[in-house]
Design a protein around this motif. Structure first.
Motif, PDB file in Angstrom:
ATOM      1  N   ARG A 206      39.226  44.955  55.492  1.00 27.25           N
ATOM      2  CA  ARG A 206      38.014  44.566  54.550  1.00 27.25           C
ATOM      3  C   ARG A 206      38.422  44.650  52.930  1.00 27.25           C
ATOM      4  O   ARG A 206      38.209  45.115  52.578  1.00 27.25           O
ATOM      5  CB  ARG A 206      36.049  45.761  54.136  1.00 27.25           C
ATOM      6  CG  ARG A 206      35.616  44.881  55.678  1.00 27.25           C
ATOM      7  CD  ARG A 206      35.232  43.787  55.398  1.00 27.25           C
ATOM      8  NE  ARG A 206      34.134  43.341  54.527  1.00 27.25           N
ATOM      9  CZ  ARG A 206      34.135  41.588  54.113  1.00 27.25           C
ATOM     10  NH1 ARG A 206      34.264  40.535  54.220  1.00 27.25           N
ATOM     11  NH2 ARG A 206      33.451  42.316  52.744  1.00 27.25           N
ATOM     12  N   THR A 207      40.174  43.902  52.931  1.00 24.55           N
ATOM     13  CA  THR A 207      40.759  44.429  52.153  1.00 24.55           C
ATOM     14  C   THR A 207      41.009  43.312  52.113  1.00 24.55           C
ATOM     15  O   THR A 207      42.138  42.769  53.070  1.00 24.55           O
ATOM     16  CB  THR A 207      42.275  45.384  52.113  1.00 24.55           C
ATOM     17  OG1 THR A 207      41.861  46.758  52.364  1.00 24.55           O
ATOM     18  CG2 THR A 207      43.203  45.560  51.039  1.00 24.55           C
ATOM     19  N   PHE A 208      41.993  42.691  50.855  1.00 18.93           N
ATOM     20  CA  PHE A 208      41.664  41.322  50.627  1.00 18.93           C
ATOM     21  C   PHE A 208      42.343  40.466  49.240  1.00 18.93           C
ATOM     22  O   PHE A 208      42.323  41.139  48.247  1.00 18.93           O
ATOM     23  CB  PHE A 208      40.627  39.986  50.623  1.00 18.93           C
ATOM     24  CG  PHE A 208      39.132  40.062  51.793  1.00 18.93           C
ATOM     25  CD1 PHE A 208      39.774  39.124  52.403  1.00 18.93           C
ATOM     26  CD2 PHE A 208      37.818  40.867  51.820  1.00 18.93           C
ATOM     27  CE1 PHE A 208      38.270  39.036  53.235  1.00 18.93           C
ATOM     28  CE2 PHE A 208      37.249  41.151  53.027  1.00 18.93           C
ATOM     29  CZ  PHE A 208      37.440  40.606  53.483  1.00 18.93           C
ATOM     30  N   SER A 209      43.432  40.003  49.555  1.00 19.68           N
ATOM     31  CA  SER A 209      44.514  40.065  48.273  1.00 19.68           C
ATOM     32  C   SER A 209      43.764  38.253  47.206  1.00 19.68           C
ATOM     33  O   SER A 209      44.140  38.700  46.201  1.00 19.68           O
ATOM     34  CB  SER A 209      45.599  38.990  48.841  1.00 19.68           C
ATOM     35  OG  SER A 209      45.960  40.523  49.563  1.00 19.68           O
ATOM     36  N   LYS A 210      42.884  38.278  47.793  1.00 18.90           N
ATOM     37  CA  LYS A 210      42.000  36.546  46.712  1.00 18.90           C
ATOM     38  C   LYS A 210      41.223  35.701  47.616  1.00 18.90           C
ATOM     39  O   LYS A 210      41.460  36.212  48.769  1.00 18.90           O
ATOM     40  CB  LYS A 210      43.779  35.372  46.814  1.00 18.90           C
ATOM     41  CG  LYS A 210      43.996  35.026  47.925  1.00 18.90           C
ATOM     42  CD  LYS A 210      44.708  34.075  48.037  1.00 18.90           C
ATOM     43  CE  LYS A 210      45.522  32.987  49.229  1.00 18.90           C
ATOM     44  NZ  LYS A 210      46.416  32.088  48.779  1.00 18.90           N
ATOM     45  N   LYS A 233      30.216  38.141  34.914  1.00 22.63           N
ATOM     46  CA  LYS A 233      30.422  37.248  35.930  1.00 22.63           C
ATOM     47  C   LYS A 233      32.200  37.560  36.416  1.00 22.63           C
ATOM     48  O   LYS A 233      32.568  38.201  36.625  1.00 22.63           O
ATOM     49  CB  LYS A 233      30.163  36.185  34.629  1.00 22.63           C
ATOM     50  CG  LYS A 233      30.989  34.419  35.807  1.00 22.63           C
ATOM     51  CD  LYS A 233      31.838  33.213  35.300  1.00 22.63           C
ATOM     52  CE  LYS A 233      32.147  32.413  36.305  1.00 22.63           C
ATOM     53  NZ  LYS A 233      32.647  30.948  35.570  1.00 22.63           N
ATOM     54  N   LYS A 234      31.669  37.176  38.402  1.00 26.48           N
ATOM     55  CA  LYS A 234      32.642  37.955  39.133  1.00 26.48           C
ATOM     56  C   LYS A 234      33.655  37.614  39.182  1.00 26.48           C
ATOM     57  O   LYS A 234      33.994  35.907  38.722  1.00 26.48           O
ATOM     58  CB  LYS A 234      31.555  37.809  40.407  1.00 26.48           C
ATOM     59  CG  LYS A 234      32.544  37.842  41.691  1.00 26.48           C
ATOM     60  CD  LYS A 234      33.044  39.180  41.950  1.00 26.48           C
ATOM     61  CE  LYS A 234      33.529  39.579  42.853  1.00 26.48           C
ATOM     62  NZ  LYS A 234      34.342  40.957  42.765  1.00 26.48           N
ATOM     63  N   TRP A 235      35.056  38.021  39.101  1.00 30.50           N
ATOM     64  CA  TRP A 235      36.401  37.599  39.079  1.00 30.50           C
ATOM     65  C   TRP A 235      36.236  37.662  40.239  1.00 30.50           C
ATOM     66  O   TRP A 235      36.470  38.030  41.042  1.00 30.50           O
ATOM     67  CB  TRP A 235      36.757  38.242  38.241  1.00 30.50           C
ATOM     68  CG  TRP A 235      38.774  37.776  37.980  1.00 30.50           C
ATOM     69  CD1 TRP A 235      39.268  37.042  37.624  1.00 30.50           C
ATOM     70  CD2 TRP A 235      39.233  38.817  38.646  1.00 30.50           C
ATOM     71  NE1 TRP A 235      40.788  37.487  38.060  1.00 30.50           N
ATOM     72  CE2 TRP A 235      40.666  37.976  37.888  1.00 30.50           C
ATOM     73  CE3 TRP A 235      39.400  40.433  38.996  1.00 30.50           C
ATOM     74  CZ2 TRP A 235      41.899  38.769  38.681  1.00 30.50           C
ATOM     75  CZ3 TRP A 235      40.972  40.468  39.779  1.00 30.50           C
ATOM     76  CH2 TRP A 235      41.848  39.475  39.341  1.00 30.50           C
ATOM     77  N   LYS A 236      37.036  35.919  40.804  1.00 27.63           N
ATOM     78  CA  LYS A 236      37.350  35.588  42.316  1.00 27.63           C
ATOM     79  C   LYS A 236      38.868  34.633  41.563  1.00 27.63           C
ATOM     80  O   LYS A 236      39.519  33.888  41.365  1.00 27.63           O
ATOM     81  CB  LYS A 236      36.304  34.857  42.781  1.00 27.63           C
ATOM     82  CG  LYS A 236      35.157  35.162  42.815  1.00 27.63           C
ATOM     83  CD  LYS A 236      34.557  33.793  43.296  1.00 27.63           C
ATOM     84  CE  LYS A 236      32.714  34.705  43.917  1.00 27.63           C
ATOM     85  NZ  LYS A 236      32.366  34.054  45.036  1.00 27.63           N
ATOM     86  N   ASN A 237      39.860  35.947  42.022  1.00 33.13           N
ATOM     87  CA  ASN A 237      41.194  35.414  41.986  1.00 33.13           C
ATOM     88  C   ASN A 237      41.430  34.621  42.743  1.00 33.13           C
ATOM     89  O   ASN A 237      41.469  35.015  44.108  1.00 33.13           O
ATOM     90  CB  ASN A 237      42.066  36.407  41.970  1.00 33.13           C
ATOM     91  CG  ASN A 237      41.349  37.441  42.746  1.00 33.13           C
ATOM     92  OD1 ASN A 237      41.025  37.957  42.437  1.00 33.13           O
ATOM     93  ND2 ASN A 237      42.933  37.824  43.778  1.00 33.13           N
ATOM     94  N   ASP A 238      42.271  33.500  42.569  1.00 33.00           N
ATOM     95  CA  ASP A 238      42.906  32.468  43.950  1.00 33.00           C
ATOM     96  C   ASP A 238      44.096  32.246  44.302  1.00 33.00           C
ATOM     97  O   ASP A 238      44.359  31.310  44.479  1.00 33.00           O
ATOM     98  CB  ASP A 238      42.346  30.905  43.489  1.00 33.00           C
ATOM     99  CG  ASP A 238      43.092  30.244  42.529  1.00 33.00           C
ATOM    100  OD1 ASP A 238      43.601  31.354  41.915  1.00 33.00           O
ATOM    101  OD2 ASP A 238      42.312  29.284  41.392  1.00 33.00           O
ATOM    102  N   SER A 239      44.291  33.428  43.107  1.00 34.18           N
ATOM    103  CA  SER A 239      45.862  33.618  43.560  1.00 34.18           C
ATOM    104  C   SER A 239      46.020  35.168  43.924  1.00 34.18           C
ATOM    105  O   SER A 239      45.180  35.996  43.324  1.00 34.18           O
ATOM    106  CB  SER A 239      47.045  32.756  42.517  1.00 34.18           C
ATOM    107  OG  SER A 239      46.675  33.710  41.451  1.00 34.18           O
ATOM    108  N   VAL A 240      47.505  35.732  44.259  1.00 26.91           N
ATOM    109  CA  VAL A 240      47.734  37.140  45.101  1.00 26.91           C
ATOM    110  C   VAL A 240      48.309  37.687  42.881  1.00 26.91           C
ATOM    111  O   VAL A 240      49.057  37.429  42.699  1.00 26.91           O
ATOM    112  CB  VAL A 240      48.512  37.622  45.881  1.00 26.91           C
ATOM    113  CG1 VAL A 240      48.800  38.820  46.171  1.00 26.91           C
ATOM    114  CG2 VAL A 240      48.128  36.728  46.793  1.00 26.91           C
ATOM    115  N   LEU A 241      47.338  38.748  43.079  1.00 28.37           N
ATOM    116  CA  LEU A 241      47.754  40.106  41.530  1.00 28.37           C
ATOM    117  C   LEU A 241      48.003  41.332  42.152  1.00 28.37           C
ATOM    118  O   LEU A 241      46.865  42.089  42.114  1.00 28.37           O
ATOM    119  CB  LEU A 241      46.316  39.526  40.479  1.00 28.37           C
ATOM    120  CG  LEU A 241      47.648  40.213  39.444  1.00 28.37           C
ATOM    121  CD1 LEU A 241      48.663  39.140  38.401  1.00 28.37           C
ATOM    122  CD2 LEU A 241      46.057  40.073  37.823  1.00 28.37           C
TER     123      LEU A 241
END
Length: 479
Positions: A206-210, A233-241
């Motif tokens: 249950r660990t996700f980078s993006k 508002k939920k932040w959903k990063n579509d690239s890896v940070l």
């Protein structure tokens, strides 16, 4: 078909129940904790403060001996959090990159003391030749001199605000640079190397980078809330940070911590790198340092590693005793999340973390200011002032009431001013009472009142140089 669906539903329910089952007791740093009582105390604390949800894991003898999720993903009725609910890891995301870097150091693919530009020249820093001195060790210990984010000073330029290796300058941007270097070394994307070197071998399911598929995956995530209970508002990063964009559970994260220190994945030399204080933290330098990947507290013959995380609507913490092999990791979906640190520690591992308790954006539970903030949130305002009037100075300290006023000022400056005036009335001998009220008056453009407060502050504490400029600004606006 109906029978099959009912059977599947029953099986799923059984799996969830089994997953949620806990032992009657668990051990935490030589203490036996009764699970039922512990869960009740944690739930009561969250309710008292107004924190929607918490993901919690406790480490004992380098094993995750307890994990649980409390409260809800959102404030919508019935939107209960569960063991699969992921939270924003905030700056605790950096720990995953630390684990990767240390593995590469063990494999002699990454030299912690070799200038990073020899692996990858970095256009964002080429304007300052000093960047060629920066090493991986400096990045990991936040002593590279790189500012935290490019937007902090000149929004157009990523700056070195200190000479590399000389001062503590917390830098998320530095971790991004190191993450890029590792991509070059491994010839793999950050998403790929995190999965191959961390998530998969440690079974962090249950660990996700993006977020992928236009933000629809992964599901079952917590939404963040401000100190006033307003949804963000939920932040959903579509690239890896790598510096702050990982989403996980406390159980997965605690598994990472145990894997860093249990000697199964990293050598003794790498653990020594992590627990060696490379740079002191300001005036607390005699107690607090930063090593290659974590903050360090040296006290009573022990080394406690720590890291906290702050993002809009989320707060997270980890601390771990090298000597006792025990610690706590937690994630909350509230900007009030730091306030539970002290109580959680007392209820569980009970480590000496007093030097860390100052690093909070609010008072620690059960400080009365937290209850007062909850009264303010639910209203009406008169209830808040009635409660303040019936709370003694012994119960409600100057600092607590002042912090409450400062927080409320971002929502309602008029209410904040009344609280500061009450604090000044209670503590007329404190120069800080006049200083803070003067600052608020200035923001309200009540320059006459601001001038009076700044002047009294100076009379009470002539050494307060801060008010000199404030007094001049007030006089300029009044003339």
């Amino acid at each position: 078909m109906k029978k099959i669906n009912l059977l599947l539903a029953a099986l799923i329910a059984c799996c969830i129940t089994a997953h949620a089952q806990q032992t009657a007791t668990f051990k935490a740093n030589h203490r036996v904790i009764e699970t039922k009582q512990f869960n009740k105390q944690v739930n009561d604390m969250l309710t008292d403060i107004g924190i929607p949800g918490l993901s919690l894991a406790i480490i004992n003898n380098d094993q995750v001996v307890f994990s649980n999720v409390y409260g809800s993903k959102t404030q919508l009725a019935g939107d209960q959090a569960d063991p699969e609910t992921i939270f924003e890891a905030c700056s605790l995301s950096k720990s995953f990159l630390v684990f990767v870097a240390m593995q590469l150091a063990d494999q002699q693919k990454l030299d912690l003391d070799k200038p990073l530009y020899e692996y990858l020249e970095y256009p964002l820093l080429q304007h300052d030749s000093r960047y060629k001195l920066i090493t991986a060790r400096m990045i990991l210990s936040h002593s590279s001199g790189i500012e935290n984010y490019k937007r902090e000073n000149n929004a157009e330029v990523l700056e070195l605000v200190a000479a590399p290796g000389t001062d503590f300058v917390y830098s998320s941007a530095g971790y991004v640079y190191l993450g890029n270097v590792i991509e070059v070394i491994l010839k793999k994307s950050a998403d790929t190397y995190l999965k191959e070197l961390v998530y998969e071998p440690l079974q962090l399911h249950r660990t996700f980078s993006k977020y992928e598929k236009d933000g629809s995956y992964p599901q079952n995530y917590a939404t963040g809330y401000t100190v006033f209970g307003k949804e963000i508002k939920k932040w959903k990063n579509d690239s890896v940070l790598v510096s702050g964009g990982i989403h996980t559970t406390a159980k997965d994260y605690a598994t990472l911590i145990t894997s860093i220190f249990n000697r199964k994945y990293l050598s003794d030399d790498r653990v020594k790198d992590i627990t060696h204080g490379d740079i002191g933290l300001g005036d607390k330098g005699k107690l607090l340092y930063w090593g290659a990947g974590f903050g360090l507290q040296y006290a009573q013959g022990d080394t406690i590693i720590f890291q906290n995380g702050v993002q809009d609507g989320f707060r997270s913490w980890v601390y771990y005793s090298k000597k006792n092999k025990s610690g706590v990791a937690f994630f909350t979906n509230s900007s009030l999340g730091m306030s539970i640190l002290k109580k959680l520690n007392e209820l569980s591992v009970n480590l000496n973390i007093d030097p860390l308790l100052d690093d909070s954006d609010f008072e620690h539970y059960p400080d009365p200011a937290l209850a007062l903030l909850r009264i303010y949130r639910t209203g009406p305002v008169d209830n808040l002032f009635n409660k303040v009037a019936h709370t003694s100075n012994k119960e409600l300290s100057f600092a607590s009431l002042n912090n409450l006023a400062l927080i409320i000022a971002s929502d309602n400056k008029t209410v904040a001013k009344r609280l500061m005036e009450e604090n000044r009335k209670r503590h007329p001998e404190k120069s800080e009472a006049y200083l803070e009220l003067g600052k608020l008056d200035f923001r309200l453009k009540d320059y006459k009142s601001a001038l009076a407060n700044f002047t009294q502050c100076k009379l009470l504490n002539p050494g307060t140089t801060e008010v000199e400029g404030q007094i001049k600004e007030c006089l300029k606006r009044l003339n």
